[in-house]
Design a protein around this motif. Sequence first.
Motif, mmCIF file in Angstrom:
data_model
loop_
_atom_site.group_PDB
_atom_site.id
_atom_site.type_symbol
_atom_site.label_atom_id
_atom_site.label_comp_id
_atom_site.label_asym_id
_atom_site.label_seq_id
_atom_site.Cartn_x
_atom_site.Cartn_y
_atom_site.Cartn_z
ATOM 1 N N HIS A 19 5.680 31.979 -41.660
ATOM 2 C CA HIS A 19 5.428 30.620 -41.187
ATOM 3 C C HIS A 19 5.266 30.592 -39.671
ATOM 4 N N GLU A 60 5.782 27.656 -46.735
ATOM 5 C CA GLU A 60 6.600 26.549 -46.235
ATOM 6 C C GLU A 60 7.674 26.164 -47.241
ATOM 7 N N ILE A 63 9.755 22.682 -40.275
ATOM 8 C CA ILE A 63 10.342 22.864 -41.590
ATOM 9 C C ILE A 63 11.684 22.155 -41.744
#
Length: 548
Positions: free
Chosen positions: A163, A69, A330
């Motif tokens: 991710h 991340e 994100i």
Amino acid sequence: MDNAMFCYQCEQTAGGKGCTKMGICTKDPNVAKMQDVLIFLLKGLGYYATKLIEDGQVIPRELGEFCTECVFATLTNVNFAPERFVEYIKKTNYYKKDLMNKASTSDAPEGADYIAPETKEEILSIPNMKNLGVMDDEDLDMDIRSLRELLIYGIKGMGAYFHHAYVLGKYDAEIANFMFKALSSTLDRDLTVEDYFNLNMELGKTNFKCMELLDAANTGAFGDPEPTEMLITKKKGPFIVVSGHDLNDLGDLLEQTEGKGINIYTHGEMLPCNAYPGLKKYKHLIGNFGGAWQDQQKEFDNLPGAILMTSNCLMKPRKSYKDRLFTSSIVGWPDVTHIPTVDGHKDFTPVIEKALKLEGFTADEPEKRIPMGFARNAVLSNADTIVNAVKEGKIRHFFLIGGCDGARPGRNYYTEFAEKTPKDTIILTLACGKYRFNKLDLGSIGPFPRILDVGQCNDAYSAIKIALALSEAFECDVNDLPLSYIITWYEQKAVVVLLTMLYLGLKDIYLGPTLPAFITPNILQVLVDKFNLQSISTPDHDLQTILG
């Protein structure tokens, strides 16, 4: 507090050299400094994680996901929110201290044990030190720096794919472990050009595995994409435009909006979602709005609907739509409402309420649709037809034209190239580069439209699998196929996809519209000599070179 900055990780970098005052992406020097600090911390975290792995210990998935991340957050046009980076830095300190206590080592490289301050003001006051920023180690050989940054940017790109995979439940410790190893290696002062080159090739190999993992995550959750006639015009009523790349967020939003009278449009790289059975089963996923990411400020201007950004590519929002823009996952922008994950769940109620309040488009546009959804299963299920069409002379050549789009002049090359391809050729396309020509009607060859939309940038995996399968069918090396790669790059995901293509030995790749600023002449020459990597010139010249 203002800081000097240096960033040249994307294609639009100032003057083709580097952004030093303000990012062309609108990243300010303070956010740039915080990203540099975060990456510097992650290098040391990678060192201690790698030491523990070498001692036979297992790094928790939680840490692999967190590190992923963090690197994803520093990718171009993703997160511009300073407070989010303060939290990343605090948490990295916490994880690194824990690893340092567990790892038995007395020969850590300089900077590996660095622990950063934890307030914005103190972080921005950190003095320069070796390996903190791109240019902070003045004595570093320029070719070493070039390959080091290529490795770091590739890790950022792979981080995006990893991710998206793990939020859908797919995780591979080997991918995370290589990420730790690669980050750690950038602190090693003894690595040679050859060492770094080999690490970049290993990254290409690892990313192929990562794209395979993401493909399994997407298709496992939503089925294999299937050829679809997709709506590209507006329909009357309230709506939400979903941009970015995250299929999981779109799936959750579709579930939460079902029966509420809200139309859902994809935007940018979300376009391929219209071909997944598990997503298009929702009848209110009605089509795609607009074009590539760089047009969003114009297309979103006073838009009478809500906008959800699920990953890159976010541009500085204008006041005319900032109040209806939401970020997820994100993505971050100061003073823009963020939809957090709470106990594994996201509540999109604020987005839904905004869409209903704005009421949406007032009338239907005349309907127009385009074909899409030609991922590897859709294409390879017709492999015999394709092979016979080639043998019979109906298909002379295949072109993979795709990658990241952008605003720099010269990208009309890709439109002109597509328009000038002969009528007996097929175009495979993927990523947002497709928007340069995907609405063109170039006709068909047999059952196939001449433009086959393979999917998102990570669906380079699908395109590569198609190429490998065709090479088996024709019993030839993949480089002997009547297939050429015309690639447009913009940011770090394109970097890691290129590394994967090079790792697989694909040659004669045409790259543009410009070459990366972080690639030195010496490293470029190695790539030219080894892979015949080429810079685009003009459509006429390149077509003549390819087709003879």
